[in-house]
Design an enzyme around this catalytic site. Sequence first.
Site, short mmCIF file in Angstrom:
data_model
loop_
_atom_site.label_atom_id
_atom_site.label_comp_id
_atom_site.label_asym_id
_atom_site.label_seq_id
_atom_site.Cartn_x
_atom_site.Cartn_y
_atom_site.Cartn_z
N ASN A 1 0.88 -1.23 -0.24
CA ASN A 1 0.30 -0.13 -0.09
C ASN A 1 0.85 1.31 0.10
O ASN A 1 1.46 1.58 1.03
CB ASN A 1 -0.69 0.13 1.16
CG ASN A 1 -1.93 1.13 1.47
OD1 ASN A 1 -1.95 2.00 0.36
ND2 ASN A 1 -2.56 1.13 2.20
N HIS B 1 -13.31 2.28 0.13
CA HIS B 1 -13.27 1.33 1.33
C HIS B 1 -14.10 -0.20 0.53
O HIS B 1 -14.48 -0.90 1.18
CB HIS B 1 -13.99 1.65 2.48
CG HIS B 1 -13.56 2.67 3.26
ND1 HIS B 1 -14.18 3.65 3.84
CD2 HIS B 1 -12.26 2.87 3.62
CE1 HIS B 1 -13.46 4.53 4.70
NE2 HIS B 1 -12.07 4.04 4.46
N GLU C 1 -8.73 -6.01 5.20
CA GLU C 1 -8.39 -5.57 3.77
C GLU C 1 -7.03 -6.10 3.00
O GLU C 1 -7.17 -6.48 1.83
CB GLU C 1 -8.29 -4.26 3.51
CG GLU C 1 -9.66 -3.44 3.83
CD GLU C 1 -9.40 -1.75 4.03
OE1 GLU C 1 -9.04 -1.35 5.32
OE2 GLU C 1 -9.63 -1.03 3.12
#
Length: 404
Positions: A7, A182, A390
């Site tokens: 990320n 999200h 996630e």
Amino acid sequence: MKILIVNAGSSSLKYQLIDMDNEQTLAKGLVERIGMAENGHHECKVNGEKIVDWAEDKIVDHVQGCKMMLAALTDAEKGAVKSMDEISAVGHRVLHGGSKFSESMIINDEVIAAIEENIPLGPLHNPANLMGIKACQEVMPSTPMVAVFDTAFHQTMPPKAYMYGLPYEIYEKHHVRRYGFHGTSHRFVSKRTAEFLGKKPEDLRIITAHLGNGSSLAAVEYGKCVDTSMGLTPLEGVLMGTRSGNLDPAVVEFVCDKENLTVGQMLNLCNKKSGLLGISGISNDMRDVDNAAKEGHPRAQLARDMLVYGIRKYIGSYAAAMNGVDVIVFTAGIGENNYGLREDIMAGFEYMGAKLDKEKNAALAWPNVHEAVISADDSKVLICVIPTNEEIAIARDTLELVSK
Ligand code: ADP
């Protein structure tokens, strides 16, 4: 099979190495202050033990950050793997997929070009995500990579939900519409909720409340997202840690005039200095706001009340959008841990058939957080807590795509 999840932010690189045989996290790290003049920082934990905590020199760019990440992961003594070859694939979190991507994609030139095309929609995140992708490609040239988009799950929203009431040409020319974010979390949590309840997603109308530092809700009707609270950018929706949530757009010009701000400065105010922080004047962290409210701090109480009220309105409107609701599920930092807030959000929803069991709810608080039903036995609508993950969602997509 081991999969690396990356990320990338404009000056940071968060990563996690996951063993897909048991979905356990082998290593987790963060490279920070990339590109800054000094005080670069890299921290890496392998099996919970800190093997790198490095804070000294300058980290020039994301390529150097990636090299540092790989050096830590393959460290001869304490690394998580013996060599880079053990890492079968990399899954990248990408903020904005625009209208192009309704699912995760193997990264090729076309996908990179499309992420580039979407930079105007995600001006802060997409360039950073691309830097992360390109840096990883440079240091791991033969490892397959997958892009997982925060917007993808919401692509099933119908036009009546995603359009803004502006002249249609604005949408046609500039793709201005609601996209939602999200998505990876809303997808993971809605699917997992159905699984946990022993039901199929196609049989349930679920409202997912992802309440963290950034917060959004989604209406997931029979497995498909039909509405979500964030918009063109993550600024729309409920009050958040530092984001204002919904505003009358005329407020922007008004405050710019009064405070002598540019539109960019005003948006910075809306994104970084508003929300729980801006209202309470204390903190963007709900724990601090809660504590201050309990001690009688009026603005902290107001911030808390605004958050609860805003979430309640979305729950009511999504029940209306789906002609009813079967499950309301709470997730992310606040949704999972803050039972007091859940109690206040769910108060008085009996008219809609949703009744919280206060004891079950209160029993579920940090550090005792796990998947659970917290509604009363006679509640028609189930109320659940399902922790989000996630990284696992990204890793599963990556595994699926590279195994094809
Ligand atoms: P992000 O959007 O940055 O991923 P998180 O999902 O971690 O954010 O959520 C951060 C929020 O969750 C903060 O407001 C914090 O107060 C709340 N939170 C996190 N952990 C706890 C906890 N153990 N108890 C209560 N609240 C928590």
